[in-house]
Design a protein around this motif. Structure first.
Motif, PDB file in Angstrom:
ATOM      1  N   PHE A  50       0.853  -1.184   0.000  1.00  0.00           N
ATOM      2  CA  PHE A  50       0.000   0.000   0.000  1.00  0.00           C
ATOM      3  C   PHE A  50       0.893   1.238   0.000  1.00  0.00           C
ATOM      4  O   PHE A  50       1.779   1.358   0.840  1.00  0.00           O
ATOM      5  N   ALA A  51       0.655   2.139  -0.948  1.00  0.00           N
ATOM      6  CA  ALA A  51       1.447   3.372  -1.024  1.00  0.00           C
ATOM      7  C   ALA A  51       0.513   4.574  -1.034  1.00  0.00           C
ATOM      8  O   ALA A  51      -0.595   4.507  -1.570  1.00  0.00           O
ATOM      9  N   PHE A  52       0.960   5.666  -0.433  1.00  0.00           N
ATOM     10  CA  PHE A  52       0.139   6.868  -0.295  1.00  0.00           C
ATOM     11  C   PHE A  52       0.878   8.073  -0.872  1.00  0.00           C
ATOM     12  O   PHE A  52       2.051   8.288  -0.567  1.00  0.00           O
ATOM     13  N   TRP A  53       0.156   8.837  -1.678  1.00  0.00           N
ATOM     14  CA  TRP A  53       0.718  10.032  -2.324  1.00  0.00           C
ATOM     15  C   TRP A  53      -0.211  11.214  -2.083  1.00  0.00           C
ATOM     16  O   TRP A  53      -1.426  11.049  -2.007  1.00  0.00           O
ATOM     17  N   GLU A  54       0.372  12.402  -1.997  1.00  0.00           N
ATOM     18  CA  GLU A  54      -0.426  13.603  -1.744  1.00  0.00           C
ATOM     19  C   GLU A  54      -1.453  13.845  -2.844  1.00  0.00           C
ATOM     20  O   GLU A  54      -2.560  14.293  -2.593  1.00  0.00           O
ATOM     21  N   SER A  55      -1.065  13.562  -4.099  1.00  0.00           N
ATOM     22  CA  SER A  55      -1.980  13.826  -5.209  1.00  0.00           C
ATOM     23  C   SER A  55      -1.618  12.964  -6.413  1.00  0.00           C
ATOM     24  O   SER A  55      -0.523  12.396  -6.480  1.00  0.00           O
ATOM     25  N   ARG A  56      -2.516  12.900  -7.353  1.00  0.00           N
ATOM     26  CA  ARG A  56      -2.283  12.162  -8.594  1.00  0.00           C
ATOM     27  C   ARG A  56      -1.112  12.770  -9.379  1.00  0.00           C
ATOM     28  O   ARG A  56      -0.327  12.055  -9.993  1.00  0.00           O
ATOM     29  N   ALA A  57      -0.982  14.094  -9.338  1.00  0.00           N
ATOM     30  CA  ALA A  57       0.097  14.759 -10.075  1.00  0.00           C
ATOM     31  C   ALA A  57       1.467  14.324  -9.550  1.00  0.00           C
ATOM     32  O   ALA A  57       2.373  14.010 -10.337  1.00  0.00           O
ATOM     33  N   PHE A  58       1.638  14.291  -8.236  1.00  0.00           N
ATOM     34  CA  PHE A  58       2.913  13.839  -7.651  1.00  0.00           C
ATOM     35  C   PHE A  58       3.179  12.378  -8.020  1.00  0.00           C
ATOM     36  O   PHE A  58       4.303  12.002  -8.349  1.00  0.00           O
ATOM     37  N   TYR A  59       2.130  11.559  -7.946  1.00  0.00           N
ATOM     38  CA  TYR A  59       2.274  10.136  -8.274  1.00  0.00           C
ATOM     39  C   TYR A  59       2.681   9.943  -9.738  1.00  0.00           C
ATOM     40  O   TYR A  59       3.599   9.181 -10.042  1.00  0.00           O
ATOM     41  N   ASP A  60       2.004  10.643 -10.634  1.00  0.00           N
ATOM     42  CA  ASP A  60       2.320  10.520 -12.069  1.00  0.00           C
ATOM     43  C   ASP A  60       3.759  10.942 -12.355  1.00  0.00           C
ATOM     44  O   ASP A  60       4.454  10.326 -13.176  1.00  0.00           O
TER      45      ASP A  60
END
Length: 201
Positions: A50-60
């Motif tokens: 399980f991974a957590f990112w602040e937003s889709r933009a940071f993840y992309d």
């Protein structure tokens, strides 16, 4: 917040775990909030991360730059990888944080919900299931996430498997009747994950 859930069948356990430690470089990535995982309690050699990112933009941005280099360490150690992204909707217990401290097992329920029942399902989750879980001894934190196509992820973190088992025995059947969950759900897949502390980033 964006939640990524990865599930795969591991064919080289030692190699996979060695590669898992390479993800320790993630905290330097912009927008990264936390990662952890472990082994399925019910299915041998199935791993969940399980991974957590602040937003889709940071993840992309991470996927385009650094992901492949970090993932190369686990190449050939698993098969049947499935990865899904969910947008965080609300806490299961107040104050959710993307961390794995004080937790022994994670329970996940992945639901596909009938389109005309989505509102009822989300309402029951918030008003009935969440208070029942939050009030159970040993339940530490959790979240409710949503993906396109009426897919939802309920993730709850527990201090021990025994405490989660007690909640299941004493409350789940009664809650299923009260919330008419079976009428909401087109399909349900779940698992209990024994966390591996060395995978926590």
């Amino acid at each position: 917040m964006l939640v990524k859930w990865i599930r795969c069948t591991v064919v080289d356990r030692r190699g996979f775990e060695r590669g898992q430690r390479k993800w320790a470089g993630l905290p330097g990535e912009p927008g990264f909030r936390g990662q952890g995982g472990g082994w399925s309690k019910g299915r041998p050699n199935v791993a969940h991360v399980f991974a957590f990112w602040e937003s889709r933009a940071f993840y992309d941005s991470f996927m385009a730059r650094s992901h492949d280099r970090l993932a190369a360490g686990q190449s050939g150690t698993y098969r049947d990888l499935q990865a899904k992204l969910f947008d965080y909707r609300f806490d299961v217990k107040t104050g959710f944080e993307p961390r794995f401290t004080g937790v022994d097992v994670v329970r996940i329920a992945h639901c596909k919900v009938h389109a005309d029942r989505v509102e009822h399902y989300a309402l029951m989750q918030e008003k009935v299931w969440n208070p029942a879980m939050a009030g159970s001894p040993g339940m530490v934190r959790g979240l409710f996430g949503e993906a396109p196509e009426n897919e939802f992820l309920v993730m709850s973190m527990w201090r021990s498997e025994a405490e989660h088992g007690k909640y299941r025995r004493e409350r789940v059947e009664r809650l299923l009747l009260r919330t008419q969950t079976e009428a909401d759900i087109a399909s349900l897949a779940g698992d209990v994950v024994q966390l591996e502390p060395s995978w926590t980033v």
